[in-house]
Design a protein around this motif. Structure first.
Motif, short mmCIF file in Angstrom:
data_model
loop_
_atom_site.label_atom_id
_atom_site.label_comp_id
_atom_site.label_asym_id
_atom_site.label_seq_id
_atom_site.Cartn_x
_atom_site.Cartn_y
_atom_site.Cartn_z
N UNK A 298 -16.29 94.51 -12.27
CA UNK A 298 -17.38 94.50 -13.24
C UNK A 298 -18.36 95.66 -13.10
N UNK A 299 -18.30 96.40 -12.02
CA UNK A 299 -19.26 97.48 -11.78
C UNK A 299 -19.07 98.61 -12.80
N UNK A 300 -20.10 98.90 -13.59
CA UNK A 300 -19.96 99.94 -14.62
C UNK A 300 -20.02 101.37 -14.09
N UNK A 301 -20.48 101.55 -12.85
CA UNK A 301 -20.57 102.91 -12.31
C UNK A 301 -19.62 103.16 -11.14
N UNK A 302 -18.74 102.21 -10.86
CA UNK A 302 -17.72 102.38 -9.83
C UNK A 302 -18.33 102.81 -8.49
N UNK A 303 -19.30 102.02 -8.01
CA UNK A 303 -20.01 102.39 -6.78
C UNK A 303 -19.77 101.40 -5.64
N UNK A 304 -18.61 100.70 -5.67
CA UNK A 304 -18.34 99.70 -4.63
C UNK A 304 -16.99 99.99 -3.97
N UNK A 305 -16.96 100.95 -3.05
CA UNK A 305 -15.72 101.27 -2.34
C UNK A 305 -15.55 100.40 -1.09
N UNK A 306 -14.42 100.56 -0.44
CA UNK A 306 -14.19 99.93 0.86
C UNK A 306 -15.14 100.52 1.87
N UNK A 307 -15.60 99.71 2.79
CA UNK A 307 -16.53 100.14 3.83
C UNK A 307 -15.75 100.51 5.09
N UNK A 308 -15.63 101.81 5.39
CA UNK A 308 -14.85 102.22 6.56
C UNK A 308 -15.44 101.74 7.89
N UNK A 309 -16.68 101.29 7.87
CA UNK A 309 -17.30 100.78 9.09
C UNK A 309 -16.90 99.33 9.38
N UNK A 310 -16.22 98.68 8.41
CA UNK A 310 -15.82 97.28 8.58
C UNK A 310 -14.36 97.10 8.17
N UNK A 311 -13.47 97.64 8.98
CA UNK A 311 -12.04 97.59 8.71
C UNK A 311 -11.49 96.22 9.10
N UNK A 312 -10.81 95.56 8.13
CA UNK A 312 -10.19 94.26 8.38
C UNK A 312 -8.87 94.19 7.62
N UNK A 313 -7.89 93.54 8.21
CA UNK A 313 -6.60 93.35 7.54
C UNK A 313 -6.73 92.20 6.55
N UNK A 314 -5.73 92.04 5.68
CA UNK A 314 -5.72 90.92 4.74
C UNK A 314 -5.72 89.59 5.49
N UNK A 315 -5.01 89.53 6.62
CA UNK A 315 -4.99 88.31 7.42
C UNK A 315 -6.38 88.00 7.98
N UNK A 316 -7.08 89.02 8.46
CA UNK A 316 -8.43 88.82 8.98
C UNK A 316 -9.38 88.38 7.86
N UNK A 317 -9.21 88.98 6.67
CA UNK A 317 -10.04 88.58 5.53
C UNK A 317 -9.76 87.13 5.14
N UNK A 318 -8.50 86.71 5.21
CA UNK A 318 -8.15 85.33 4.89
C UNK A 318 -8.74 84.38 5.94
N UNK A 319 -8.71 84.77 7.21
CA UNK A 319 -9.32 83.95 8.26
C UNK A 319 -10.83 83.81 8.01
N UNK A 320 -11.48 84.90 7.62
CA UNK A 320 -12.91 84.86 7.33
C UNK A 320 -13.18 83.95 6.12
N UNK A 321 -12.33 84.06 5.09
CA UNK A 321 -12.44 83.18 3.91
C UNK A 321 -12.38 81.71 4.32
N UNK A 322 -11.45 81.38 5.20
CA UNK A 322 -11.28 79.99 5.64
C UNK A 322 -12.51 79.49 6.40
N UNK A 323 -13.11 80.36 7.18
CA UNK A 323 -14.33 79.99 7.92
C UNK A 323 -15.48 79.79 6.95
N UNK A 324 -15.66 80.72 6.02
CA UNK A 324 -16.76 80.65 5.06
C UNK A 324 -16.66 79.40 4.19
#
Length: 83
Positions: A53-79
């Motif tokens: 939805x961002x009209x100015x395309x200003x939301x890239x990946x944050x290289x300071x917070x690298x996580x795999x899809x599995x780690x993101x899924x684990x975080x999702x389950x906790x949240x």
């Protein structure tokens, strides 16, 4: 990886309500993303909704917070309390 909002943000308010994890909030000058809550919408959607939805395309990946899809899924389950 978590996402980050760059200084190109125009404070248009469209990203915040799209975040299913409430990771986006108004910062001092621009919106910010809490990397502890950002799962790139893994578990909710196929793609990060804020980026869609961002009209100015200003939301890239944050290289300071690298996580795999599995780690993101684990975080999702906790949240969401599914862990």
């Amino acid at each position: 990886m978590a996402l980050i909002i760059t200084d190109d943000c125009i404070n248009c308010d469209v990203c915040e309500p799209e975040c299913p994890n409430n990771a986006i909030s108004q910062g001092e000058e621009i919106y910010v993303i809490d990397p502890d809550l950002c799962t790139e919408c893994v578990g909710h959607y196929d793609e990060p909704q804020c980026q869609q939805v961002c009209p100015v395309d200003c939301i890239p990946l944050d290289p300071a917070h690298v996580e795999s899809k599995d780690e993101l899924m684990d975080k999702y389950k906790i949240i969401t309390g599914e862990a």
